[in-house]
Design an enzyme around this catalytic site. Sequence first.
Site, PDB file in Angstrom:
ATOM      1  N   ARG A  50      -8.282   2.767   8.820  1.00  0.00           N
ATOM      2  CA  ARG A  50      -7.875   1.359   8.690  1.00  0.00           C
ATOM      3  C   ARG A  50      -8.121   0.570   9.975  1.00  0.00           C
ATOM      4  O   ARG A  50      -7.345  -0.328  10.300  1.00  0.00           O
ATOM      5  CB  ARG A  50      -6.393   1.240   8.313  1.00  0.00           C
ATOM      6  N   ARG A  54      -4.888  -5.238   9.100  1.00  0.00           N
ATOM      7  CA  ARG A  54      -3.933  -6.315   9.355  1.00  0.00           C
ATOM      8  C   ARG A  54      -3.420  -6.417  10.787  1.00  0.00           C
ATOM      9  O   ARG A  54      -2.872  -7.440  11.170  1.00  0.00           O
ATOM     10  CB  ARG A  54      -2.747  -6.171   8.389  1.00  0.00           C
ATOM     11  N   ARG A  63      -8.402 -13.166   5.937  1.00  0.00           N
ATOM     12  CA  ARG A  63      -7.555 -13.008   4.748  1.00  0.00           C
ATOM     13  C   ARG A  63      -6.831 -14.290   4.339  1.00  0.00           C
ATOM     14  O   ARG A  63      -6.441 -14.437   3.181  1.00  0.00           O
ATOM     15  CB  ARG A  63      -6.575 -11.856   4.970  1.00  0.00           C
ATOM     16  N   ASP A  99     -11.780  -0.527  -0.507  1.00  0.00           N
ATOM     17  CA  ASP A  99     -10.502   0.126  -0.771  1.00  0.00           C
ATOM     18  C   ASP A  99     -10.741   1.253  -1.769  1.00  0.00           C
ATOM     19  O   ASP A  99     -11.704   1.211  -2.547  1.00  0.00           O
ATOM     20  CB  ASP A  99      -9.481  -0.855  -1.348  1.00  0.00           C
ATOM     21  N   TYR A 176      -2.180   6.181  -8.505  1.00  0.00           N
ATOM     22  CA  TYR A 176      -2.097   4.706  -8.504  1.00  0.00           C
ATOM     23  C   TYR A 176      -2.251   4.146  -9.914  1.00  0.00           C
ATOM     24  O   TYR A 176      -1.592   3.180 -10.285  1.00  0.00           O
ATOM     25  CB  TYR A 176      -3.165   4.111  -7.581  1.00  0.00           C
TER      26      TYR A 176
END
Length: 373
Positions: A50, A54, A63, A99, A176
């Site tokens: 990652r 963020r 974003r 992703d 998921y």
Amino acid sequence: MPYLKRFIYIVMLIKSLCAVENNFPPLKNDNLLRAARGEPVDRVPVWVMRQAGRYLPEFQEVRKLHDFFTVCRTPELACEVAMQPLRRFDLDASIIFSDILVIPQALGMTVEMHAGVGPVFPEPLQTPSDLAKLTPEGAVGRLTYVGDAITMMRHKLEGRVPLIGFTGAPWTLMGYMIEGGGSKTMSKSKAWLTDFPVDSKRLLGMLTDAIVDYLEMQTKAGAQLLQIFESSAEHLSKEDFLKWAVPYIKEIRDKLVERLQQQSIPLVPLTLFAKGAGHSLKEQATLGYDIIGLDWTVDPVEARKQVGPNITLQGNLDPQDMYKTPEEIRALTTEMVRKFGKQRYIANLGHGITPQTPIVSMEVFVDAVHKAL
Ligand code: 1CP
């Protein structure tokens, strides 16, 4: 007709070989690939799961303007955010921005990214009859944007560092799709394994096939190493990990090898990162993967004993350590690198970097890896 068939075959073969070559710029820093192959390195290679994300203000800026999956689906934007960490840090690898949940999307499921929550599936799989709604035919054709981003990124990198492609592993993706998002217990998915074993196998098999197609496509597009994220292995007992995760992880590698061999396309190194599966390192080492990713619960010296000398290890600083002082981060990182040693080692965190991590922690982490030995 046979001539036409042969002609089409030759055209396809040339196309796929060209795709692999693609006139990419020569690699200037190949420490990651050398570590993967067990060759000597100039310095210990480091990248961070990652690393585009963020914790970077410039990622947040992108974003603000674009929805998460729009970034994934727009090669210019995916490349821009993948480049962001490389502009700041002296990293030895880049990873394509995407992703793991693009596969469930390609199988026909809706996935939304909700701020502060994470991924949400408005219509998760509830019973085995829902499997009929999935659309495995042509799934990889709905993921060509990832291949386009990979090819574009290889050009944008100008050979600076290798490019990593990735996928989720079957059990993690199944989780998921059934839970409808992240889950602390995976209770519904685990109930499927006991209540609907045949349908669970069917779903895992369908995911395995889609993943093989997807990794083949990423290789042709220019990915130089592929990582398989079995992030939800942590929810399975050792017995269930060996039963419900490992066979599919093995099948992915075996089928990919066969598929690429048939087309005379070289296989790139493969990384298996099964978070929370430190109980099965010996078994993981038998699956044909070049690199095994470790979370922070595993001791480097013990891991080396378990996997033997012919596998590269990757990891494994606790992402929470990145909230410590720069001095502490440097000391912990140095100790970690020294325990793993210079050969057959790729430095990383033991899981993804978290959103509030200070930028300076990344600077110190990367610098400490390079100076440790
Ligand atoms: O709003 C946002 O910007 C969302 C944050 C975010 C980011 C930056 C998500 C949502 N995904 C990503 C990118 C991403 N995801 C990468 C990019 C490449 C990189 O720089 O490393 C990768 C490799 C992933 C892989 C991924 N997605 C995994 C496997 C790794 C891991 O962390 O275990 C998983 C489980 C996901 C699902 C997912 N996507 C996003 C979130 C927040 C999550 C986890 C949700 C949860 O389990 O609660």
